[in-house]
Scaffold this active site. Sequence first.
Site, PDB file in Angstrom:
ATOM      1  N   LEU A  54       0.832  -1.218   0.000  1.00 46.46           N
ATOM      2  CA  LEU A  54       0.000   0.000   0.000  1.00 46.46           C
ATOM      3  C   LEU A  54       0.855   1.252   0.000  1.00 46.46           C
ATOM      4  CD1 LEU A  54      -2.624  -1.053   2.692  1.00 46.46           C
ATOM      5  CD2 LEU A  54      -3.091  -0.602   0.284  1.00 46.46           C
ATOM      6  N   GLY A  55       1.989   1.165   0.634  1.00 43.83           N
ATOM      7  CA  GLY A  55       2.858   2.339   0.699  1.00 43.83           C
ATOM      8  C   GLY A  55       4.184   1.977   1.319  1.00 43.83           C
ATOM      9  N   ASN A 114       9.058   5.632   5.702  1.00 44.84           N
ATOM     10  CA  ASN A 114      10.394   5.953   6.133  1.00 44.84           C
ATOM     11  C   ASN A 114      11.135   4.695   6.589  1.00 44.84           C
ATOM     12  OD1 ASN A 114      12.073   8.123   6.330  1.00 44.84           O
ATOM     13  ND2 ASN A 114      11.603   8.501   8.493  1.00 44.84           N
ATOM     14  N   GLY A 174       9.753   1.584   6.523  1.00 40.29           N
ATOM     15  CA  GLY A 174       8.800   0.495   6.703  1.00 40.29           C
ATOM     16  C   GLY A 174       7.979   0.301   5.438  1.00 40.29           C
ATOM     17  N   VAL A 209       4.055  -0.873   4.133  1.00 41.38           N
ATOM     18  CA  VAL A 209       2.681  -1.150   4.559  1.00 41.38           C
ATOM     19  C   VAL A 209       2.028  -2.033   3.496  1.00 41.38           C
ATOM     20  CG1 VAL A 209       0.479  -0.161   5.277  1.00 41.38           C
ATOM     21  CG2 VAL A 209       2.598   1.099   5.718  1.00 41.38           C
ATOM     22  N   ASP A 233       3.321  15.210  12.964  1.00 39.64           N
ATOM     23  CA  ASP A 233       3.566  14.959  11.538  1.00 39.64           C
ATOM     24  C   ASP A 233       2.248  14.974  10.763  1.00 39.64           C
ATOM     25  OD1 ASP A 233       5.223  14.611   9.381  1.00 39.64           O
ATOM     26  OD2 ASP A 233       5.542  12.459   9.692  1.00 39.64           O
TER      27      ASP A 233
HETATM   28  P1  ATP Z   1       6.354   8.244   5.947  1.00 39.49           P
HETATM   29  O1  ATP Z   1       7.705   8.189   6.507  1.00 39.49           O
HETATM   30  O2  ATP Z   1       6.304   8.466   4.467  1.00 39.49           O
HETATM   31  O3  ATP Z   1       5.435   9.188   6.675  1.00 39.49           O
HETATM   32  P2  ATP Z   1       5.686   5.817   7.338  1.00 39.49           P
HETATM   33  O4  ATP Z   1       6.764   4.785   7.253  1.00 39.49           O
HETATM   34  O5  ATP Z   1       5.638   6.581   8.577  1.00 39.49           O
HETATM   35  O6  ATP Z   1       5.698   6.803   6.106  1.00 39.49           O
HETATM   36  P3  ATP Z   1       2.862   5.487   7.121  1.00 39.49           P
HETATM   37  O7  ATP Z   1       2.713   6.945   6.835  1.00 39.49           O
HETATM   38  O8  ATP Z   1       2.185   4.962   8.320  1.00 39.49           O
HETATM   39  O9  ATP Z   1       4.376   5.017   7.111  1.00 39.49           O
HETATM   40  O10 ATP Z   1       2.346   4.647   5.854  1.00 39.49           O
HETATM   41  C1  ATP Z   1       2.909   4.828   4.552  1.00 39.49           C
HETATM   42  C2  ATP Z   1       1.790   4.773   3.519  1.00 39.49           C
HETATM   43  O11 ATP Z   1       1.121   3.485   3.578  1.00 39.49           O
HETATM   44  C3  ATP Z   1       0.681   5.796   3.756  1.00 39.49           C
HETATM   45  O12 ATP Z   1       1.004   7.059   3.192  1.00 39.49           O
HETATM   46  C4  ATP Z   1      -0.493   5.113   3.073  1.00 39.49           C
HETATM   47  O13 ATP Z   1      -0.425   5.295   1.668  1.00 39.49           O
HETATM   48  C5  ATP Z   1      -0.276   3.635   3.370  1.00 39.49           C
HETATM   49  N1  ATP Z   1      -1.004   3.213   4.598  1.00 39.49           N
HETATM   50  C6  ATP Z   1      -0.549   3.295   5.877  1.00 39.49           C
HETATM   51  N2  ATP Z   1      -1.454   2.816   6.762  1.00 39.49           N
HETATM   52  C7  ATP Z   1      -2.536   2.432   6.028  1.00 39.49           C
HETATM   53  C8  ATP Z   1      -3.822   1.894   6.376  1.00 39.49           C
HETATM   54  N3  ATP Z   1      -4.156   1.637   7.643  1.00 39.49           N
HETATM   55  N4  ATP Z   1      -4.681   1.645   5.359  1.00 39.49           N
HETATM   56  C9  ATP Z   1      -4.343   1.917   4.063  1.00 39.49           C
HETATM   57  N5  ATP Z   1      -3.151   2.437   3.674  1.00 39.49           N
HETATM   58  C10 ATP Z   1      -2.242   2.691   4.638  1.00 39.49           C
END
Ligand code: ATP
Length: 307
Positions: free
Chosen positions: A50-51, A54, A56, A58, A164
């Site tokens: 899904l994404g 930083n 990780g 998802v 954030d």
């Molecule tokens: P960043 O460092 O870019 O902020 P991160 O590692 O902190 O990212 P998240 O922001 O929690 O991770 O998640 C990254 C992406 O995964 C989100 O921008 C979104 O597109 C997707 N995502 C995260 N959680 C969910 C969820 N519960 N349902 C659907 N998509 C999700």
Amino acid sequence: MALVRERRQLNLRLPLPPISDRRFSLPSVTTTVATSGGISAADLEKLNVLGCGNGGVVYRVRHKNTGDLYALKTVNGDMDPILTRQLMREMEILRRTDSPYVVRCHGIFEKQVVGEVSILMEYMDGGTLESLRGAVTEQRLAGFARQILKGLSYLHALKIVHRDIKPANLLLNSKDEVKIADFGVSKILVRSLDSCNSYVGTCAYMSPERFDSESSGGGSDVYAGDIWSFGLMMLELLVGHFPLLPPGQRPDWATLMCAVCFGEPPRAPEVCSEEFRSFVECCLRKDSSKRWTASQLLGHPFLREDL
Ligand code: ATP
Ligand code: MG
């Protein structure tokens, strides 16, 4: 000044504060499974990514027996202990929260052998607010704002500062519900005088007092930083580009710092309603003590349902 890790546009991530900034204890995660609802890692199959955040990843995952969909955020802690710490913060906060405006956590898994930690969350099938930049009406935006502010008001009452708030961290589902996600750099304040002006989060959305904590004497309202980020995000969603810079300009840390600390706060264009322009102005006051709180903003005329 803090090191800036340049990433995608408007995603200038800053490093996490040192361990001493952490005022809550890390949760003790036991092997493999620790869940509410009795879901184990073996019950889940990965469907797609899904994404990538930083460090990780998802995944969209499906429960093999029930067919229910979830989002699984996974970090390999052996590779980067900082990322594990970030995930631990997020786990601690998701465990404490229970709100329709904050993404729900259904379980936490740890594979000790490979040092991998994962959070099982409710799946938000509408992506993030980032995809709606420039494509929302004021009315729809007001609907989003009500939900986000209820979420922020809930978090702030629990002494949790998100730090954030940005479009990519607000998740949407097909019912047009918006939920606050990504608590990797959030902080739980233990004492009422705790400050939290550390350079964490994405600096594009950082408030003046967080850029320059010395000028505010370090005594600013710590929750007001989330309101600044929220106001900037509201304006960005409506006008379709990051409001502090001309459309298309790539932000760098110095330009942003000058715009935020020395420039006038951005304003909504004249074509917008008076209510929206006033709403944005109440969020984007440079003096954090004059900025409205989440609860005050919920009573702002822009959010009146009958308008
Ligand atoms: P960043 O460092 O870019 O902020 P991160 O590692 O902190 O990212 P998240 O922001 O929690 O991770 O998640 C990254 C992406 O995964 C989100 O921008 C979104 O597109 C997707 N995502 C995260 N959680 C969910 C969820 N519960 N349902 C659907 N998509 C999700
Ligand atoms: Mg994120």
